[in-house]
Design a protein around this motif. Sequence first.
Motif, PDB file in Angstrom:
ATOM      1  N   MET A   1       0.843  -1.194   0.000  1.00 15.64           N
ATOM      2  CA  MET A   1       0.000   0.000   0.000  1.00 15.64           C
ATOM      3  C   MET A   1       0.883   1.250   0.000  1.00 15.64           C
ATOM      4  N   PRO A   2       0.394   2.360  -0.539  1.00 13.12           N
ATOM      5  CA  PRO A   2       1.181   3.588  -0.526  1.00 13.12           C
ATOM      6  C   PRO A   2       1.488   4.022   0.898  1.00 13.12           C
ATOM      7  N   SER A   3       2.676   4.596   1.081  1.00 16.48           N
ATOM      8  CA  SER A   3       3.047   5.091   2.396  1.00 16.48           C
ATOM      9  C   SER A   3       2.480   6.493   2.599  1.00 16.48           C
ATOM     10  N   SER A   4       2.725   7.056   3.783  1.00 18.56           N
ATOM     11  CA  SER A   4       2.241   8.393   4.077  1.00 18.56           C
ATOM     12  C   SER A   4       2.893   9.402   3.143  1.00 18.56           C
ATOM     13  N   ILE A 117       3.752  -3.303  -9.178  1.00 16.16           N
ATOM     14  CA  ILE A 117       5.027  -3.013  -9.842  1.00 16.16           C
ATOM     15  C   ILE A 117       5.970  -2.291  -8.891  1.00 16.16           C
ATOM     16  N   ALA A 118       5.439  -1.371  -8.092  1.00 17.61           N
ATOM     17  CA  ALA A 118       6.272  -0.640  -7.130  1.00 17.61           C
ATOM     18  C   ALA A 118       6.988  -1.607  -6.195  1.00 17.61           C
ATOM     19  N   LYS A 119       6.280  -2.656  -5.766  1.00 14.78           N
ATOM     20  CA  LYS A 119       6.901  -3.649  -4.880  1.00 14.78           C
ATOM     21  C   LYS A 119       8.060  -4.350  -5.568  1.00 14.78           C
ATOM     22  N   THR A 120       7.874  -4.690  -6.836  1.00 11.24           N
ATOM     23  CA  THR A 120       8.904  -5.477  -7.529  1.00 11.24           C
ATOM     24  C   THR A 120      10.180  -4.688  -7.758  1.00 11.24           C
ATOM     25  N   VAL A 121      10.093  -3.351  -7.803  1.00 11.59           N
ATOM     26  CA  VAL A 121      11.285  -2.542  -8.096  1.00 11.59           C
ATOM     27  C   VAL A 121      11.819  -1.833  -6.856  1.00 11.59           C
ATOM     28  N   GLY A 122      11.249  -2.134  -5.684  1.00 14.27           N
ATOM     29  CA  GLY A 122      11.740  -1.551  -4.445  1.00 14.27           C
ATOM     30  C   GLY A 122      11.544  -0.060  -4.360  1.00 14.27           C
ATOM     31  N   VAL A 324      12.391   1.502 -13.640  1.00 13.64           N
ATOM     32  CA  VAL A 324      13.333   1.457 -12.514  1.00 13.64           C
ATOM     33  C   VAL A 324      14.197   0.203 -12.578  1.00 13.64           C
ATOM     34  N   SER A 325      13.617  -0.919 -13.015  1.00  7.06           N
ATOM     35  CA  SER A 325      14.393  -2.163 -13.126  1.00  7.06           C
ATOM     36  C   SER A 325      15.574  -2.002 -14.072  1.00  7.06           C
ATOM     37  N   ILE A 326      15.341  -1.308 -15.169  1.00  4.71           N
ATOM     38  CA  ILE A 326      16.413  -1.091 -16.137  1.00  4.71           C
ATOM     39  C   ILE A 326      17.483  -0.183 -15.547  1.00  4.71           C
ATOM     40  N   ILE A 327      17.055   0.870 -14.854  1.00  5.14           N
ATOM     41  CA  ILE A 327      18.015   1.802 -14.259  1.00  5.14           C
ATOM     42  C   ILE A 327      18.797   1.123 -13.147  1.00  5.14           C
TER      43      ILE A 327
END
Length: 349
Positions: A1-4, A117-122, A324-327
């Motif tokens: 879930m999104p953080s604050s 997707i956000a989870k997978t790329v940290g 982000v994965s590529i970067i």
Amino acid sequence: MPSSLPFSNAAHHLGSMQELRSLCHTLPQADQAAQSAIAYREQQLTKPEGSLGRLEELTRWLGGWQRRTTPQLENVQILVFAGNHGVTQQGISPWPATVTAQMVSNFHHGGAAINQIAKTVGACLHVIPVHNLQPTADFTQSAAMTEQDFLHAVMLGYNAVSSDCDLLCLGEMGIGNTTAAATLAAALFKEKGVIWAGRGTGADDAGLKRKAAVIDKALSLHQHISSDPLEAARCIGGYELAATLGATLAARHKNVPVVLDGFVCTAAAAPLAQLHPAGLAHTCLSHCATTTGQTHRLASYLGLEPLLGLGLRLGEGSGAALAVSIIRAALACHTGMATFTEAAVSQKT
């Protein structure tokens, strides 16, 4: 879930459009010494020079704007700005405006593509409703936003960017915002609605024709904005587009490189490129769904080369997050590979 929400402790405030214009004109540049050091290390790594292609460019880009000879990606931030648009009254979307709030709720409950997707790329995801999701005015009838509301939205985006962020990914949510983005692009590049109208979230042929007519009607009403990119953003943009512009501007002043997610985010940031010749140099474009169409045209005009294709047209920051994965891979190669000397590998003669 999104953080604050990530709002900066030292919040920035703007009292006028002139103050905003000044921020847009006085932009810091990349650290060339850092980029030179990164390029030098690339030449020492166990590979033919230039063989990692754009990965090498990405590392130099990342370090130059972070102002670090060794870039890092410890704090990757995704900001998704959400807003509603009065122009939906013109029948330009097959989706009801209520979907914006429903999707924001979905984001907050972790149920959207961007959450996964956000989870997978940290990356840390923040979803920010702008102007309490109250719609802009219908910009075929009047300016979309008052000057005060526009500046407030810009500053909301500006102050959402953390100074300790290493990489910022921008996304959006808002029924009707492809029409706002297309209208803004048409105004900035002085072209007709038919050139910029796209199918968005699924407009049929009749809807596409209606969208083009709406764009032309707005351009006719707001003819005075043709030479003023900020007035264009105010009069025919949207709250979430204004916040995206503010976040892109803040990132430049806070030494944070930016990944723009597709058409809407890129159109929202485009006024910076009109106000400064290198206004978007700290950004890269995550994707173009096709090699033709709105995003491809806009990317060509702005000199941006997308990292991905994949037929992506969801929004939400999904393409930016995937990039982000590529970067991360580019950075891992730069920092983790051995040099020819370290690996005792012979270099070419």
